[in-house]
Design a protein around this motif. Structure first.
Motif, short mmCIF file in Angstrom:
data_model
loop_
_atom_site.label_atom_id
_atom_site.label_comp_id
_atom_site.label_asym_id
_atom_site.label_seq_id
_atom_site.Cartn_x
_atom_site.Cartn_y
_atom_site.Cartn_z
N ALA A 122 0.84 -1.21 0.00
CA ALA A 122 0.00 0.00 0.00
C ALA A 122 0.87 1.26 0.00
CB ALA A 122 -0.93 0.00 1.21
N MET A 162 -12.79 -6.85 4.09
CA MET A 162 -12.28 -5.72 3.30
C MET A 162 -12.56 -4.39 4.00
SD MET A 162 -10.60 -6.97 0.90
CE MET A 162 -10.26 -5.48 0.02
N ALA A 163 -13.73 -4.25 4.61
CA ALA A 163 -14.07 -3.02 5.33
C ALA A 163 -13.11 -2.82 6.51
CB ALA A 163 -15.51 -3.06 5.81
N TRP A 181 -10.03 -4.08 6.78
CA TRP A 181 -8.70 -3.77 6.23
C TRP A 181 -8.64 -2.31 5.80
CZ3 TRP A 181 -4.13 -5.90 6.50
CH2 TRP A 181 -4.02 -7.25 6.76
N GLN A 182 -9.71 -1.83 5.20
CA GLN A 182 -9.73 -0.43 4.77
C GLN A 182 -9.59 0.50 5.97
OE1 GLN A 182 -13.08 0.71 2.38
NE2 GLN A 182 -12.58 2.88 2.50
N ARG A 183 -10.32 0.23 7.04
CA ARG A 183 -10.22 1.07 8.25
C ARG A 183 -8.80 0.98 8.83
NH1 ARG A 183 -13.15 5.07 9.16
NH2 ARG A 183 -13.14 4.81 11.38
N GLU A 212 -6.53 3.06 6.66
CA GLU A 212 -6.77 4.48 6.94
C GLU A 212 -6.09 4.89 8.24
OE1 GLU A 212 -11.01 4.92 7.01
OE2 GLU A 212 -11.17 4.97 4.82
#
Length: 161
Positions: free
Chosen positions: A68, A143-144, A146-148, A151
């Protein structure tokens, strides 16, 4: 088609019999490159995430973070390149870039960072909490989460542990 620039109302482009501009008869001095189209710039500005997509599905959190980070660096380089191109075309110097926009962007960043700091413990705890449901629901929730977590890492690396 007439090549006379004074025909048809003084100093206009050559026109065809139908009244449209005849692009084949235009002189080179009338044709100017305007730069890339807005859709080409939009495509260039879109995050590619090639490094993150190339990571194995069983990759560790650190491997995903490194991928990332690499994607973020590549995207930032593309954005800088496009910004330099558009600034050069519009005649805007780098010193004249909008200070207010940067201040507003920083305020939004700080608000988001503060909110993520408050949720840091929960975000990190949820990364290891099992998820129940159908395969699609589990994948969506994972996925939600991992996204948090990403961030949190981007906004508050000191809180990401």
């Amino acid at each position: 088609p007439s090549k006379d620039l004074n025909a048809g109302g003084g100093g206009s482009y050559p026109k065809t019999a139908g009244g449209l501009y005849d692009l084949d008869t235009l002189d080179e001095e009338f044709v100017r490159a305007t730069g890339p189209s807005s859709s080409a710039l939009f495509r260039e500005m879109e995050p590619k995430m090639d490094n993150l997509r190339a990571v194995n599905k069983k990759a560790t959190f650190k491997q995903m973070i490194r991928a990332a980070d690499a994607d973020v660096a590549e995207h930032a380089a593309r954005v800088r390149k496009v910004q330099e191109l558009t600034d050069a075309q519009s005649g805007v110097s780098e010193e004249a870039s909008t200070w207010r926009e940067r201040v507003e962007r920083r305020k939004r960043w700080d608000i988001k960072s503060d909110a993520l700091k408050k949720e840091a413990a929960t975000i990190i705890r949820l990364m290891d909490t099992p998820i129940e449901g159908t395969h699609a629901e589990v994948a969506k929730e994972r996925m939600a989460r991992w996204q948090r977590a990403l961030e949190l890492y981007v906004h508050c690396p000191e809180e990401a542990g």
